[in-house]
Design a protein around this motif. Structure first.
Motif, short mmCIF file in Angstrom:
data_model
loop_
_atom_site.label_atom_id
_atom_site.label_comp_id
_atom_site.label_asym_id
_atom_site.label_seq_id
_atom_site.Cartn_x
_atom_site.Cartn_y
_atom_site.Cartn_z
N GLY A 143 -0.81 3.31 -3.54
CA GLY A 143 0.56 2.80 -3.43
C GLY A 143 1.51 3.60 -4.30
N GLY A 144 2.65 3.03 -4.63
CA GLY A 144 3.63 3.74 -5.46
C GLY A 144 3.05 4.04 -6.83
N LYS A 157 -6.13 -0.50 6.78
CA LYS A 157 -6.13 -1.93 7.15
C LYS A 157 -7.18 -2.20 8.23
N GLN A 179 -12.57 1.12 6.65
CA GLN A 179 -13.13 0.55 5.41
C GLN A 179 -14.64 0.79 5.39
N GLY A 193 -0.67 -1.73 -6.50
CA GLY A 193 0.13 -2.94 -6.32
C GLY A 193 -0.55 -3.94 -5.40
P1 ADP Z 1 1.17 -1.16 -3.36
O1 ADP Z 1 -0.28 -1.18 -3.63
O2 ADP Z 1 1.96 -0.44 -4.42
O3 ADP Z 1 1.72 -2.53 -3.03
P2 ADP Z 1 1.23 -0.53 -0.52
O4 ADP Z 1 1.70 -1.87 -0.09
O5 ADP Z 1 1.80 0.67 0.16
O6 ADP Z 1 1.44 -0.25 -2.07
O7 ADP Z 1 -0.37 -0.52 -0.31
C1 ADP Z 1 -1.10 0.61 -0.70
C2 ADP Z 1 -2.24 0.84 0.27
O8 ADP Z 1 -3.13 -0.28 0.24
C3 ADP Z 1 -1.83 0.94 1.72
O9 ADP Z 1 -1.33 2.20 2.07
C4 ADP Z 1 -3.18 0.68 2.40
O10 ADP Z 1 -3.99 1.81 2.33
C5 ADP Z 1 -3.77 -0.40 1.50
N1 ADP Z 1 -3.51 -1.73 2.08
C6 ADP Z 1 -2.34 -2.39 2.12
N2 ADP Z 1 -2.47 -3.56 2.78
C7 ADP Z 1 -3.77 -3.64 3.18
C8 ADP Z 1 -4.54 -4.61 3.93
N3 ADP Z 1 -3.99 -5.73 4.41
N4 ADP Z 1 -5.84 -4.35 4.13
C9 ADP Z 1 -6.41 -3.22 3.67
N5 ADP Z 1 -5.72 -2.27 2.97
C10 ADP Z 1 -4.44 -2.46 2.73
#
Ligand code: ADP
Ligand code: F6P
Length: 319
Positions: free
Chosen positions: A10-11, A77, A82, A102
């Protein structure tokens, strides 16, 4: 466990490197090897990783960003990706994972745990919006960056008798805007969690002007609207001219504050302990100055809320 892995996702946030260092050193202390996975879940799927030894995490405690790189990886996702990643980990005898990121990244950690691959979350985001922990790694540094920037903007605002709108990060969360507004003495703060009253903002600006104030500072979290949009509304509705400053990605960079380094050290180390103690699908955090760990599913049920008392206080102090 004899071998675990760590990734950042993430960020990015200042202090992620300090957290990686803590994970590696704590695990090594317990005789456990750590693989560093590159580019978050993208690297997890591909098995893109290498061994991190004591020396490889030297000299990074003070560095912003993340040595392991980060990514947004939407395909993660999907269960098939996975499972593909879990297979790569099994081939390399990796038995558990620390995910620094995050709430989105926590979803990934939770999905892996449900598929039988033990994962633990460490809160790393400048947004400070992860339910269950009072602070996230990176928030303190970003907050100080924003406050320092506003102090500078204030100098030019006073000199030119201009009012400024400062747009800060926070798509869904207003902590950065709220805390920075309070710390920098902003006249108005707009956050996604609270409805805003345009007439009140205009009133405050006019009252200040009548008292001889040379400028106002308005902070808007990007999730409410853009600084440019707010400037346009103020102009159209009240004829008020403002200058706009968008702080952007500079808020995510820079050397982590001492507070973030300490938090990263404590949480990274605890995440390793949780894995070694047999914790599955858990997150680490901080509450009342104590390190805690809790179920990821619990985190998903909770909602991060902005501290309303700070919001009220900021209004009272910026009359
Ligand atoms: P952050 O972790 O900062 O909130 P993101 O929301 O972009 O940033 O999520 C980071 C990464 O986590 C995503 O690009 C994806 O790879 C993974 N991710 C997010 N949501 C899901 C989910 N529902 N199931 C599995 N992996 C997820
Ligand atoms: O890291 C969190 C965050 O900074 C949010 O406040 C913001 O909405 C988002 O990331 C923007 O990230 P990017 O520009 O990388 O998509």
């Amino acid at each position: 466990m004899k071998k675990i892995a760590v990734l950042t996702s993430g960020g990015d946030a200042p202090g992620m490197n300090a957290a990686i260092r803590s994970v590696v050193r704590k695990a090594n202390y317990h005789g456990v090897e750590v693989m560093g996975i590159y580019r978050g879940f993208e690297g997890f799927i591909e098995g893109n990783m290498e061994l991190l030894d004591l020396g490889s995490v030297g000299g990074i405690i003070q560095r912003g960003g993340t040595k392991l790189f980060s990514s947004r990886c939407p395909e993660f996702k999907e269960e098939k990706y996975q499972l593909q990643g879990i297979a790569k980990m099994s081939e390399a005898n990796v038995e558990g994972l620390v995910v620094i990121g995050g709430d989105g990244s926590y979803r990934g950690a939770s999905a892996l745990t449900k598929l039988g691959f033990p994962s633990v979350g460490v809160p790393g985001t400048i947004d400070n919006d992860i339910p269950g922990t009072e602070y996230t790694i990176g928030f303190d540094t970003a907050l100080n960056t924003v406050v320092e920037s506003i102090d500078k903007i204030r100098d030019t605002a006073t000199s030119h008798e201009n009012s400024f709108i400062v747009e800060v990060m926070g798509r869904d969360a207003g902590d950065l805007a709220l805390w920075a507004g309070l710390a920098a003495g902003a006249e108005s703060i707009l956050i996604p969690e609270e409805p805003f009253d345009l007439d009140d903002i205009i009133d405050r600006m006019r009252r200040g002007e009548a008292r001889g104030k040379k400028h106002s500072i308005i902070i808007v979290a990007e999730g409410v609207m853009s600084g440019g949009e707010l400037a346009r509304i103020l102009k159209e509705k009240a004829g008020i001219h403002t200058r706009v400053s968008v702080l952007g990605h500079m808020q995510r960079g820079g050397s982590p504050s001492a507070r973030d380094r300490v938090l990263a050290g404590r949480l990274g180390a605890r995440a390793v302990e949780v894995l070694l103690e047999g914790g599955r699908g858990r997150a680490v955090g901080i509450k009342n100055h104590q390190v805690i760990d809790y179920d990821l599913e619990e985190a998903f049920k909770m909602k991060h809320t902005a501290e309303v008392s700070l919001y009220t206080l900021s209004k009272e102090l910026s009359i």
